[in-house]
Design a protein around this motif. Structure first.
Motif, mmCIF file in Angstrom:
data_model
loop_
_atom_site.group_PDB
_atom_site.id
_atom_site.type_symbol
_atom_site.label_atom_id
_atom_site.label_comp_id
_atom_site.label_asym_id
_atom_site.label_seq_id
_atom_site.Cartn_x
_atom_site.Cartn_y
_atom_site.Cartn_z
ATOM 1 N N ILE A 218 -5.346 2.764 -7.261
ATOM 2 C CA ILE A 218 -4.146 3.185 -6.544
ATOM 3 C C ILE A 218 -2.931 2.889 -7.412
ATOM 4 O O ILE A 218 -2.721 1.765 -7.855
ATOM 5 C CB ILE A 218 -4.005 2.451 -5.195
ATOM 6 C CG1 ILE A 218 -5.220 2.705 -4.309
ATOM 7 C CG2 ILE A 218 -2.706 2.850 -4.501
ATOM 8 C CD1 ILE A 218 -5.319 4.101 -3.764
ATOM 9 N N LYS A 219 -2.112 3.886 -7.638
ATOM 10 C CA LYS A 219 -0.913 3.717 -8.453
ATOM 11 C C LYS A 219 0.190 3.019 -7.663
ATOM 12 O O LYS A 219 0.372 3.276 -6.470
ATOM 13 C CB LYS A 219 -0.398 5.082 -8.930
ATOM 14 C CG LYS A 219 -1.371 5.832 -9.831
ATOM 15 C CD LYS A 219 -0.795 7.185 -10.238
ATOM 16 C CE LYS A 219 -1.767 7.949 -11.133
ATOM 17 N NZ LYS A 219 -1.227 9.283 -11.538
ATOM 18 N N TYR A 245 -2.691 12.368 -6.312
ATOM 19 C CA TYR A 245 -3.553 12.455 -7.485
ATOM 20 C C TYR A 245 -5.001 12.417 -6.993
ATOM 21 O O TYR A 245 -5.278 12.172 -5.810
ATOM 22 C CB TYR A 245 -3.251 11.337 -8.471
ATOM 23 C CG TYR A 245 -3.027 9.977 -7.845
ATOM 24 C CD1 TYR A 245 -4.073 9.047 -7.737
ATOM 25 C CD2 TYR A 245 -1.770 9.608 -7.355
ATOM 26 C CE1 TYR A 245 -3.860 7.803 -7.153
ATOM 27 C CE2 TYR A 245 -1.552 8.365 -6.777
ATOM 28 C CZ TYR A 245 -2.599 7.471 -6.678
ATOM 29 O OH TYR A 245 -2.396 6.247 -6.101
ATOM 30 N N ASP A 246 -5.950 12.668 -7.887
ATOM 31 C CA ASP A 246 -7.336 12.938 -7.480
ATOM 32 C C ASP A 246 -7.926 11.859 -6.576
ATOM 33 O O ASP A 246 -8.600 12.163 -5.587
ATOM 34 C CB ASP A 246 -8.233 13.099 -8.724
ATOM 35 C CG ASP A 246 -7.970 14.410 -9.456
ATOM 36 O OD1 ASP A 246 -7.341 15.303 -8.837
ATOM 37 O OD2 ASP A 246 -8.362 14.525 -10.627
ATOM 38 N N TYR A 247 -7.647 10.607 -6.858
ATOM 39 C CA TYR A 247 -8.289 9.509 -6.124
ATOM 40 C C TYR A 247 -7.898 9.487 -4.653
ATOM 41 O O TYR A 247 -8.673 9.019 -3.812
ATOM 42 C CB TYR A 247 -7.934 8.177 -6.784
ATOM 43 C CG TYR A 247 -8.701 6.988 -6.255
ATOM 44 C CD1 TYR A 247 -10.058 6.828 -6.532
ATOM 45 C CD2 TYR A 247 -8.061 6.023 -5.486
ATOM 46 C CE1 TYR A 247 -10.768 5.728 -6.056
ATOM 47 C CE2 TYR A 247 -8.752 4.920 -5.004
ATOM 48 C CZ TYR A 247 -10.106 4.775 -5.294
ATOM 49 O OH TYR A 247 -10.806 3.685 -4.808
ATOM 50 N N VAL A 248 -6.710 9.991 -4.323
ATOM 51 C CA VAL A 248 -6.242 9.940 -2.933
ATOM 52 C C VAL A 248 -5.955 11.327 -2.374
ATOM 53 O O VAL A 248 -5.145 11.490 -1.460
ATOM 54 C CB VAL A 248 -4.984 9.047 -2.800
ATOM 55 C CG1 VAL A 248 -5.350 7.595 -3.013
ATOM 56 C CG2 VAL A 248 -3.889 9.483 -3.766
ATOM 57 N N TYR A 274 -1.955 0.121 2.113
ATOM 58 C CA TYR A 274 -1.737 -1.272 1.705
ATOM 59 C C TYR A 274 -0.779 -1.334 0.521
ATOM 60 O O TYR A 274 0.135 -2.167 0.483
ATOM 61 C CB TYR A 274 -3.075 -1.899 1.336
ATOM 62 C CG TYR A 274 -2.997 -3.292 0.757
ATOM 63 C CD1 TYR A 274 -3.050 -4.413 1.585
ATOM 64 C CD2 TYR A 274 -2.893 -3.499 -0.624
ATOM 65 C CE1 TYR A 274 -2.983 -5.699 1.059
ATOM 66 C CE2 TYR A 274 -2.826 -4.770 -1.159
ATOM 67 C CZ TYR A 274 -2.876 -5.868 -0.311
ATOM 68 O OH TYR A 274 -2.810 -7.143 -0.836
ATOM 69 N N ARG A 275 -0.958 -0.446 -0.445
ATOM 70 C CA ARG A 275 -0.129 -0.451 -1.646
ATOM 71 C C ARG A 275 1.338 -0.157 -1.311
ATOM 72 O O ARG A 275 2.244 -0.833 -1.798
ATOM 73 C CB ARG A 275 -0.647 0.594 -2.642
ATOM 74 C CG ARG A 275 0.102 0.713 -3.955
ATOM 75 C CD ARG A 275 -0.135 -0.485 -4.864
ATOM 76 N NE ARG A 275 0.758 -1.597 -4.615
ATOM 77 C CZ ARG A 275 0.382 -2.873 -4.670
ATOM 78 N NH1 ARG A 275 -0.870 -3.199 -4.938
ATOM 79 N NH2 ARG A 275 1.254 -3.833 -4.438
ATOM 80 N N VAL A 276 1.576 0.860 -0.489
ATOM 81 C CA VAL A 276 2.968 1.204 -0.177
ATOM 82 C C VAL A 276 3.618 0.102 0.663
ATOM 83 O O VAL A 276 4.810 -0.186 0.510
ATOM 84 C CB VAL A 276 3.072 2.583 0.521
ATOM 85 C CG1 VAL A 276 2.557 2.552 1.954
ATOM 86 C CG2 VAL A 276 4.523 3.091 0.483
#
Length: 366
Positions: A218-219, A245-248, A274-276
């Motif tokens: 996750i970026k 992007y592809d992962y999400v 979670y990341r945001v």
């Protein structure tokens, strides 16, 4: 005996509301959605019809959000609201309780100023730093091609509101001509939309974040210097759109989180939430510390839509310097704009320094 003058604030756009203040205290505060049963409803006509105004010889104080190319609609809505007020109070006008056949009003294009007023006056602090953070406010008065997203104030009685700093984003019309910049509220709202929760679904995104975890795929939404990553978004009419992007990315024939069947992909999306959330907490903590440093105040007020992230609000307590007192405005949605309008009108008219902190949220019709 003539009643004390009352001061009326009206917020016209989403989360619309009307507020009456007498002698510095909130008599009542009514959101349109409570009567229409439509969440975040605009134009508080039912709120007006269902509440009784003590006196309307003062000008109504009206504000709302507007698009730069459509300011006239906002002005026309203000006139329309006053026309409805005249219809309701025809008998009072005939009896001479209202001295003008046309109910007068003043409308304001500021947005963050009245978020700040609502939070400051409700806090009960004699003076304070006020941080306003939301998705997006109105265009700046001196730069109408830029819209406010974060504002820092020093506030005091009776009507001291010194704006120290404002973070901005280009208006939608100007976005393709300027370098893209924006605030963390726009990032969070964009992800809420990507998950299918809508513009006002950030609370659902916050809840989902508790099911996520660190994921190296996750970026981050922040650069190392703490500024938002612009490459993950493009400007839309009412905010930002997330570029997945592809992962999400969503599986085929799916465009909302609730429709995802795969447990693995659902977990990826929980990790994205979670990341945001974590990046939001980091960004806001830095902004809070900046606010305290810039203003030199020991009392801090948080308001604007981003102050409703209650998970983050507890996180901030771990980072506040010793001796700092924190007040989070509970009416931080745009509904609170009407409170800010009515309160600041009262204090401007009376120059009173008496404080009337918010003591209850039961502010509807008795």
């Amino acid at each position: 005996m003539r009643k004390s003058k009352s001061y009326i604030g009206v917020h016209l756009t989403h989360d619309s509301s009307v507020c009456q203040v007498t002698n510095g205290k909130i008599d009542w505060f009514a959101e349109e959605e409570r009567f229409s049963r439509v969440k975040h409803d605009s134009f508080p006509s039912l709120a007006l019809l269902n509440m009784d105004i003590n006196s309307i010889d003062n000008k109504l104080q009206i504000s709302g959000l507007y698009e730069p190319h459509n300011k006239d609609k906002f002005k026309n809505d203000a006139k329309s609201f006053c026309t409805q007020a005249v219809k309701k109070y025809t008998s009072e006008i005939a009896a001479g309780l209202v001295y003008k056949e046309v109910i007068q009003y003043e409308f304001y294009l500021q947005h963050h100023d009245f978020h700040a007023a609502c939070g400051f006056y409700n806090s009960g602090f004699p003076r304070a730093a006020v941080l306003v953070v939301d998705g997006m406010g109105n265009p700046l008065e001196d730069k109408d091609n830029m819209q406010e997203v974060e504002s820092i104030y020093s506030c005091g009685y009776p009507t001291i509101f010194k704006r120290h700093a404002t973070n901005v984003t280009p208006t939608y019309i100007e976005a393709d001509k300027m370098r893209l910049c924006f605030g963390i509220g726009m990032v969070y709202q964009s992800l809420s939309n990507y998950f299918g929760f809508g513009d006002f679904g950030s609370g659902k995104l916050m809840g989902l974040a508790s099911y996520g975890e660190e994921d190296p795929n996750i970026k981050s939404f922040l650069h190392d210097d703490g500024t938002p990553v612009t490459d993950l978004f493009y400007r839309s009419r009412f905010g930002l759109k997330f570029i997945p992007y592809d992962y999400v990315k969503y599986p085929n024939n799916t465009d909302e989180f609730i429709d995802i069947d795969s447990k693995d992909i659902k977990q990826r999306f929980a990790n994205l939430a979670y990341r945001v959330q974590k990046d939001f907490e980091k960004y806001m903590t830095t902004l809070i510390l900046k606010t305290l440093d810039v203003t030199g105040e020991k009392n801090l007020v948080l308001t604007g839509g981003c102050a409703l992230n209650c998970v983050a609000n507890y996180e901030y307590l771990k980072h506040l310097p010793e001796g700092v007192k924190l007040y989070v405005e509970p009416i931080s949605t745009d509904a609170g704009i009407s409170i800010g309008l009515a309160k600041i009108d009262y204090y401007h008219a009376t120059m009173s320094t008496t404080r009337h902190p918010l003591k209850t949220l039961y502010l509807g019709k008795k």
